[in-house]
Design a protein around this motif. Structure first.
Motif, PDB file in Angstrom:
ATOM      1  N   TRP A 188       3.764 -17.959  40.182  1.00  0.00           N
ATOM      2  CA  TRP A 188       3.749 -19.062  40.982  1.00  0.00           C
ATOM      3  C   TRP A 188       5.025 -19.825  41.627  1.00  0.00           C
ATOM      4  CZ3 TRP A 188      -0.170 -21.466  43.315  1.00  0.00           C
ATOM      5  CH2 TRP A 188      -0.246 -22.897  43.565  1.00  0.00           C
ATOM      6  N   TYR A 189       6.111 -19.329  40.679  1.00  0.00           N
ATOM      7  CA  TYR A 189       7.416 -20.112  41.245  1.00  0.00           C
ATOM      8  C   TYR A 189       7.905 -19.281  42.622  1.00  0.00           C
ATOM      9  CZ  TYR A 189       9.993 -16.010  39.926  1.00  0.00           C
ATOM     10  OH  TYR A 189      10.541 -14.585  39.604  1.00  0.00           O
ATOM     11  N   LEU A 190       7.605 -18.099  42.752  1.00  0.00           N
ATOM     12  CA  LEU A 190       7.954 -17.371  43.904  1.00  0.00           C
ATOM     13  C   LEU A 190       7.530 -18.300  45.258  1.00  0.00           C
ATOM     14  CD1 LEU A 190       6.995 -13.882  43.034  1.00  0.00           C
ATOM     15  CD2 LEU A 190       9.274 -14.771  42.842  1.00  0.00           C
ATOM     16  N   LYS A 191       6.378 -18.990  45.109  1.00  0.00           N
ATOM     17  CA  LYS A 191       6.474 -19.437  46.693  1.00  0.00           C
ATOM     18  C   LYS A 191       6.241 -21.181  46.467  1.00  0.00           C
ATOM     19  CE  LYS A 191       3.741 -16.096  48.994  1.00  0.00           C
ATOM     20  NZ  LYS A 191       2.290 -15.681  49.813  1.00  0.00           N
ATOM     21  N   HIS A 192       6.005 -21.477  45.214  1.00  0.00           N
ATOM     22  CA  HIS A 192       5.886 -22.914  44.885  1.00  0.00           C
ATOM     23  C   HIS A 192       6.869 -23.406  43.776  1.00  0.00           C
ATOM     24  CE1 HIS A 192       2.013 -22.420  46.795  1.00  0.00           C
ATOM     25  NE2 HIS A 192       1.827 -21.438  46.248  1.00  0.00           N
ATOM     26  N   GLY A 193       7.944 -22.623  43.660  1.00  0.00           N
ATOM     27  CA  GLY A 193       8.780 -23.156  42.734  1.00  0.00           C
ATOM     28  C   GLY A 193       9.760 -24.578  42.880  1.00  0.00           C
ATOM     29  N   SER A 194      10.489 -24.850  42.232  1.00  0.00           N
ATOM     30  CA  SER A 194      11.205 -26.322  42.514  1.00  0.00           C
ATOM     31  C   SER A 194      12.448 -26.072  43.166  1.00  0.00           C
ATOM     32  CB  SER A 194      11.576 -26.735  41.058  1.00  0.00           C
ATOM     33  OG  SER A 194      12.489 -26.014  40.472  1.00  0.00           O
ATOM     34  N   HIS A 195      13.137 -27.235  43.482  1.00  0.00           N
ATOM     35  CA  HIS A 195      14.513 -27.291  44.227  1.00  0.00           C
ATOM     36  C   HIS A 195      15.531 -26.853  43.011  1.00  0.00           C
ATOM     37  CE1 HIS A 195      12.106 -29.659  46.806  1.00  0.00           C
ATOM     38  NE2 HIS A 195      13.072 -29.215  47.974  1.00  0.00           N
ATOM     39  N   GLY A 196      15.266 -26.266  42.067  1.00  0.00           N
ATOM     40  CA  GLY A 196      16.210 -25.797  41.112  1.00  0.00           C
ATOM     41  C   GLY A 196      15.952 -26.331  39.596  1.00  0.00           C
ATOM     42  N   CYS A 197      14.965 -27.356  39.425  1.00  0.00           N
ATOM     43  CA  CYS A 197      14.712 -27.926  38.144  1.00  0.00           C
ATOM     44  C   CYS A 197      13.773 -26.959  37.178  1.00  0.00           C
ATOM     45  CB  CYS A 197      14.220 -29.353  38.212  1.00  0.00           C
ATOM     46  SG  CYS A 197      15.354 -30.655  38.688  1.00  0.00           S
ATOM     47  N   VAL A 198      13.463 -27.222  36.057  1.00  0.00           N
ATOM     48  CA  VAL A 198      12.409 -26.596  35.222  1.00  0.00           C
ATOM     49  C   VAL A 198      11.256 -27.461  34.936  1.00  0.00           C
ATOM     50  CG1 VAL A 198      12.149 -25.163  33.205  1.00  0.00           C
ATOM     51  CG2 VAL A 198      14.424 -25.244  34.113  1.00  0.00           C
ATOM     52  N   ASN A 199      10.263 -27.102  35.940  1.00  0.00           N
ATOM     53  CA  ASN A 199       9.134 -27.829  35.761  1.00  0.00           C
ATOM     54  C   ASN A 199       8.221 -27.735  34.833  1.00  0.00           C
ATOM     55  OD1 ASN A 199       8.224 -27.805  39.662  1.00  0.00           O
ATOM     56  ND2 ASN A 199       9.789 -28.966  38.422  1.00  0.00           N
ATOM     57  N   GLN A 200       7.896 -28.886  33.969  1.00  0.00           N
ATOM     58  CA  GLN A 200       7.119 -28.704  32.661  1.00  0.00           C
ATOM     59  C   GLN A 200       5.771 -29.352  32.672  1.00  0.00           C
ATOM     60  OE1 GLN A 200       9.718 -28.553  29.470  1.00  0.00           O
ATOM     61  NE2 GLN A 200      10.722 -27.434  31.177  1.00  0.00           N
ATOM     62  N   PRO A 201       4.989 -28.973  32.025  1.00  0.00           N
ATOM     63  CA  PRO A 201       3.560 -29.534  31.902  1.00  0.00           C
ATOM     64  C   PRO A 201       3.782 -30.809  31.367  1.00  0.00           C
ATOM     65  CG  PRO A 201       3.625 -27.168  31.092  1.00  0.00           C
ATOM     66  CD  PRO A 201       4.876 -27.676  31.428  1.00  0.00           C
ATOM     67  N   PRO A 202       2.835 -31.880  32.078  1.00  0.00           N
ATOM     68  CA  PRO A 202       3.076 -33.185  31.682  1.00  0.00           C
ATOM     69  C   PRO A 202       2.950 -33.374  30.187  1.00  0.00           C
ATOM     70  CG  PRO A 202       2.222 -33.209  33.618  1.00  0.00           C
ATOM     71  CD  PRO A 202       2.153 -31.759  33.254  1.00  0.00           C
ATOM     72  N   ALA A 203       1.885 -32.754  29.512  1.00  0.00           N
ATOM     73  CA  ALA A 203       1.552 -32.862  28.082  1.00  0.00           C
ATOM     74  C   ALA A 203       2.717 -32.410  27.211  1.00  0.00           C
ATOM     75  CB  ALA A 203       0.338 -32.352  27.826  1.00  0.00           C
ATOM     76  N   PHE A 204       3.282 -31.354  27.583  1.00  0.00           N
ATOM     77  CA  PHE A 204       4.231 -30.616  26.981  1.00  0.00           C
ATOM     78  C   PHE A 204       5.449 -31.277  26.705  1.00  0.00           C
ATOM     79  CE2 PHE A 204       7.986 -27.628  26.925  1.00  0.00           C
ATOM     80  CZ  PHE A 204       7.744 -26.968  25.737  1.00  0.00           C
ATOM     81  N   ILE A 205       5.928 -31.769  27.957  1.00  0.00           N
ATOM     82  CA  ILE A 205       7.453 -32.385  27.907  1.00  0.00           C
ATOM     83  C   ILE A 205       7.324 -33.914  27.120  1.00  0.00           C
ATOM     84  CG2 ILE A 205       7.223 -33.655  30.141  1.00  0.00           C
ATOM     85  CD1 ILE A 205      10.267 -32.759  30.525  1.00  0.00           C
TER      86      ILE A 205
END
Length: 452
Positions: free
Chosen positions: A419-436
């Motif tokens: 998913w990150y290949l086309k929808h990745g972040s600007h550099g941060c590590v995106n986390q699922p809200p419940a997990f973080i």
């Protein structure tokens, strides 16, 4: 008889008058002339006035040549004129003539003080300048004296005896030239001007130094780096110690080199690391902002002071940065692992897996940097600002100094995979809200974050 007596009396009277007249004339003459056979610095000035004697001395002494001889060989020649011996001697001659008895027949002898005064009437500046120049010239191929010193032989400190040389001391040479002039001599004995060792083997200070050096060299010197122990080898310690200028010294360059070797061995800042990953085995992770390094300059100075005290020590190394935990490893066994290839994150505490989740890292055009970082802050309800975005998040944990961190990403419909290949972040590590939300409560500031 009366006539004969009168004649004798008359003759005696005439003789007395004649002698008196003679001594009167002589006395008058030697009030301003030197007595016969009077010599000054080897120059005869008998019968001369002060003025004439002064001219004679200036002419004679100015033309005298002095030979500098060394081991029976003439090594240099200098004229009296070059040494300033053609100066005015009037004052000293006046003093001398006042000492003589104009009725006497013996010459006046110069006292030592007057000899020195006559010699000093030469230009002392000229003598010193000549001696300095000549000593420099003659010393070109001569051997300098060597001071007695303390050395290490077969692992023990011993006194190495001083060694004589034949280099000339300019000050001594100037004094020897002046002494030669005072003694009415023309040969200057250069050997008397040899420089002498300043330290000799019989000096009590040198013997005391050996005792101190032996004691210091036997101390147990330990440096502690968390649970790593580095003991300075005795041979290394000995190589740093010496006795200079009346004191035991510790080589700063030697200690600095040793500390640098420790830094090479233990420093982790700006170094890549071998990391045992969860899914990909041992991987090489480049340097990030997380790391540990010895404060080399401060550590060098601290070790020198400890060594000088001459007592055993176990010093905790002076360092900066983060790293080296209780287990003696840099990252330790509590850390967050982010595997960009597998798009997955794990949190280990004390070596045990606490929680894990799929994540979304930066897209190929703005990738998440690889490296060893750490959580240096924890913020709630922050707003992330970039060139083309302004995004509020509930949990924000920055890990580097460029704005990259871990945060919730409620806008991501899925995590993991490609998913990150086309929808990745600007550099941060995106986390699922419940997990973080759960991760936030169990991680601490300073926790290492390994990204690869």
């Amino acid at each position: 008889m009366k006539k004969k007596g009168w004649i004798i009396t008359s003759v005696i009277a005439v003789a007395v008058v004649a002698v008196a007249a003679f001594f009167g004339v002589r006395s008058s003459h030697y009030r301003d002339h030197f007595l016969p056979k009077t010599e000054v610095m080897g120059v005869t000035i008998g019968g001369k006035t002060v003025k004439a004697a002064n001219q004679t001395l200036k002419a004679k002494l100015g033309n005298v040549n002095y030979q500098l001889t060394d081991q029976g060989k003439t090594v240099a020649t200098v004229s009296g004129q070059e040494l300033g011996l053609n100066r005015d001697y009037t004052a000293l001659l006046n003093k001398l003539i006042k000492k003589q008895n104009p009725w006497g027949f013996t010459t006046v002898v110069l006292a030592k003080g007057e000899q020195s005064a006559l010699a000093s009437s030469a230009d002392q500046t000229a003598i010193k300048a000549y001696a300095t120049s000549e000593a420099q010239s003659l010393n070109t191929n001569r051997t300098a004296p060597e001071d007695a010193k303390v050395t290490v032989e077969n692992g023990d400190y011993v006194i190495q005896k001083e060694k004589a040389g034949n280099q000339i001391d300019a000050t001594k040479l100037a004094n020897e030239i002046a002494s030669t002039i005072q003694a009415n001599q023309t040969k200057v004995q250069v050997a008397k001007s040899y420089a002498k060792p300043k330290v000799v083997s019989s000096d009590s200070e040198l013997k005391d130094a050996v005792t101190k050096l032996k004691a210091i060299s036997k101390i147990k010197a330990v440096i502690t780096i968390t649970n790593h122990k580095e003991t300075i080898p005795t041979a290394t310690l000995q190589s740093w110690l010496s006795y200079q200028d009346g004191a035991v010294t510790v080589s700063e360059s030697g200690v600095a080199k040793y500390v640098a070797s420790l830094a090479t061995k233990y420093n982790t800042y700006d170094k890549s690391r071998q990391f045992q990953s969860t899914k990909r085995g041992t991987v090489t992770v480049p340097a990030g902002i997380y790391g540990w390094s010895i404060r080399q300059s401060a550590e060098t100075k601290a070790l020198i002071e400890l060594i000088k005290k001459g007592a055993d020590f176990d010093q905790t190394v002076l360092y900066q940065g983060t790293g080296y935990h209780a287990d003696g490893t840099d990252i330790g066994n509590t850390y967050i692992e982010v595997d960009k290839v597998n798009q997955h994150e794990w949190f280990y505490k004390n070596g045990q897996l606490v929680m894990e989740s799929d994540v979304v890292t930066g897209k190929p055009s703005t990738p998440t940097p690889s490296g060893v970082f750490d959580i240096w802050s924890k913020q709630r309800n922050a707003t992330l600002v970039g060139e083309d975005y302004k995004t509020p998040v509930s949990y924000w944990m920055p890990i580097d100094n460029t704005g990259v961190g871990l945060h919730d990403a409620s806008w991501q419909p899925t995590f993991g995979g490609d998913w990150y290949l086309k929808h990745g972040s600007h550099g941060c590590v995106n986390q699922p809200p419940a997990f973080i939300a759960k991760l936030w409560n169990v991680v601490s500031v300073g926790t290492p974050v390994v990204v690869f």
